[in-house]
Design a protein around this motif. Structure first.
Motif, PDB file in Angstrom:
ATOM      1  N   CYS A   1       0.827  -1.203   0.000  1.00 41.58           N
ATOM      2  CA  CYS A   1       0.000   0.000   0.000  1.00 41.58           C
ATOM      3  C   CYS A   1       0.863   1.255   0.000  1.00 41.58           C
ATOM      4  N   PHE A   2       0.272   2.333  -0.490  1.00 44.15           N
ATOM      5  CA  PHE A   2       0.756   3.691  -0.295  1.00 44.15           C
ATOM      6  C   PHE A   2      -0.134   4.307   0.775  1.00 44.15           C
ATOM      7  N   SER A   3       0.466   4.985   1.753  1.00 42.60           N
ATOM      8  CA  SER A   3      -0.335   5.583   2.823  1.00 42.60           C
ATOM      9  C   SER A   3       0.336   6.818   3.379  1.00 42.60           C
ATOM     10  N   ASP A   4      -0.490   7.754   3.827  1.00 36.65           N
ATOM     11  CA  ASP A   4       0.029   8.886   4.580  1.00 36.65           C
ATOM     12  C   ASP A   4       0.538   8.386   5.926  1.00 36.65           C
ATOM     13  N   ALA A   5       1.748   8.785   6.301  1.00 37.63           N
ATOM     14  CA  ALA A   5       2.345   8.298   7.546  1.00 37.63           C
ATOM     15  C   ALA A   5       1.673   8.896   8.778  1.00 37.63           C
ATOM     16  N   GLY A   6       1.229  10.137   8.677  1.00 36.18           N
ATOM     17  CA  GLY A   6       0.648  10.800   9.834  1.00 36.18           C
ATOM     18  C   GLY A   6      -0.658  10.190  10.289  1.00 36.18           C
ATOM     19  N   ALA A   7      -1.385   9.539   9.364  1.00 33.27           N
ATOM     20  CA  ALA A   7      -2.688   8.951   9.695  1.00 33.27           C
ATOM     21  C   ALA A   7      -2.645   7.429   9.666  1.00 33.27           C
ATOM     22  N   TRP A   8      -1.462   6.847   9.716  1.00 29.64           N
ATOM     23  CA  TRP A   8      -1.302   5.401   9.539  1.00 29.64           C
ATOM     24  C   TRP A   8      -2.140   4.586  10.517  1.00 29.64           C
ATOM     25  N   THR A   9      -2.149   4.931  11.778  1.00 31.24           N
ATOM     26  CA  THR A   9      -2.852   4.130  12.784  1.00 31.24           C
ATOM     27  C   THR A   9      -4.324   3.963  12.433  1.00 31.24           C
ATOM     28  N   THR A  10      -4.958   5.028  11.994  1.00 29.76           N
ATOM     29  CA  THR A  10      -6.364   4.959  11.605  1.00 29.76           C
ATOM     30  C   THR A  10      -6.541   4.244  10.272  1.00 29.76           C
ATOM     31  N   LEU A  11      -5.682   4.557   9.308  1.00 24.53           N
ATOM     32  CA  LEU A  11      -5.858   4.034   7.957  1.00 24.53           C
ATOM     33  C   LEU A  11      -5.644   2.529   7.857  1.00 24.53           C
ATOM     34  N   CYS A  12      -4.737   1.974   8.634  1.00 23.13           N
ATOM     35  CA  CYS A  12      -4.458   0.545   8.517  1.00 23.13           C
ATOM     36  C   CYS A  12      -5.381  -0.310   9.378  1.00 23.13           C
TER      37      CYS A  12
END
Length: 241
Positions: free
Chosen positions: A160-171
């Protein structure tokens, strides 16, 4: 002055040839593994999403792995995701997949061999002058030798590509197992067998892509060294030197 890639990170001839061709419709990116006379051809480029990375910090990793899931389910500390050392401009960036076709026969039937060959995040439309492996935060380039490969492990063939700042919520949907099901009902299906998770509170996204086994992340740099694109090949074309 033109950018000169570190020899330990620079793409070798095979990888560079693939990366230069895979997002060019009509280009050949090799031949079928069991039939050297049948070319694998790029049939099209498809836009998957506009990926929001407000922090400018990009994670390229599997949204989960087996060891991390074990810890997560037991409330234990989990490993940090692989965040790239390279920062990108904050904002929304176009994500695309390259489709290829390599016809083959299986048990007497003809198959079209259509698959996603690579995924890229487009940072700018400037031409790419060279390709190099992306270092992760904490990676030590001094420990690398020409030919070494660095990247992430793609459990279940998903990255995946993901924003690091919102990782906890996004994953979170990929780490939630309830009543015999993953929390993937919270994700949005996209073209190219991709899925998206949104965090509207931070205006950030995570989008998955297909990837077999491990994943080298390639930075496509312009002549001045600016990053124009970030590419992960779906298959086994990973040669670095």
């Amino acid at each position: 002055m033109d950018w000169v890639a570190d020899a330990r990170l620079a793409a070798g001839p095979e990888a560079a040839s693939f990366l230069e061709a895979v997002f060019t419709p009509g280009a050949s990116v090799g031949t079928m593994y069991n039939d050297p006379l049948t070319p694998v051809v790029v049939t099209g480029i498809e836009e998957v999403a506009s990926l929001r990375i407000p922090s400018g910090r990009l994670i390229v990793d599997a949204p989960w792995d087996d060891d991390d899931m074990y810890a997560y389910e037991r409330g234990l500390p989990t490993r940090p995701p692989r965040e790239l050392a390279q920062r990108i401009p904050p904002g929304a960036h176009r994500m695309e997949v390259a489709w290829t076709a390599g016809p083959y026969e299986f048990m007497g039937e003809q198959c079209d061999g259509v698959e996603v060959a690579a995924t890229r995040l487009c940072i700018s439309d400037e031409p790419v002058a060279c390709w190099e492996m992306a270092l992760g935060v904490g990676d030590d380039v001094e420990a690398l030798k020409p030919g070494d490969l660095i990247g992430f492990q793609a459990d279940a063939n998903v990255g995946c590509f993901s924003d690091a700042g919102a990782w906890t919520t996004l994953c979170k949907p990929f780490r939630t197992f309830t009543d015999g099901h993953w929390g993937l009902h919270e994700t949005e299906e996209l073209p190219g067998w991709c899925n998206r998770v949104r965090d509207e509170s931070q205006q950030a996204d995570l989008v998955t892509f297909t990837k077999e086994i491990g994943g080298v992340v390639w930075l496509g740099r312009t002549r001045t060294g600016a990053v124009a694109s970030i590419v992960v090949a779906s298959g086994a074309v990973e040669s670095a030197a």
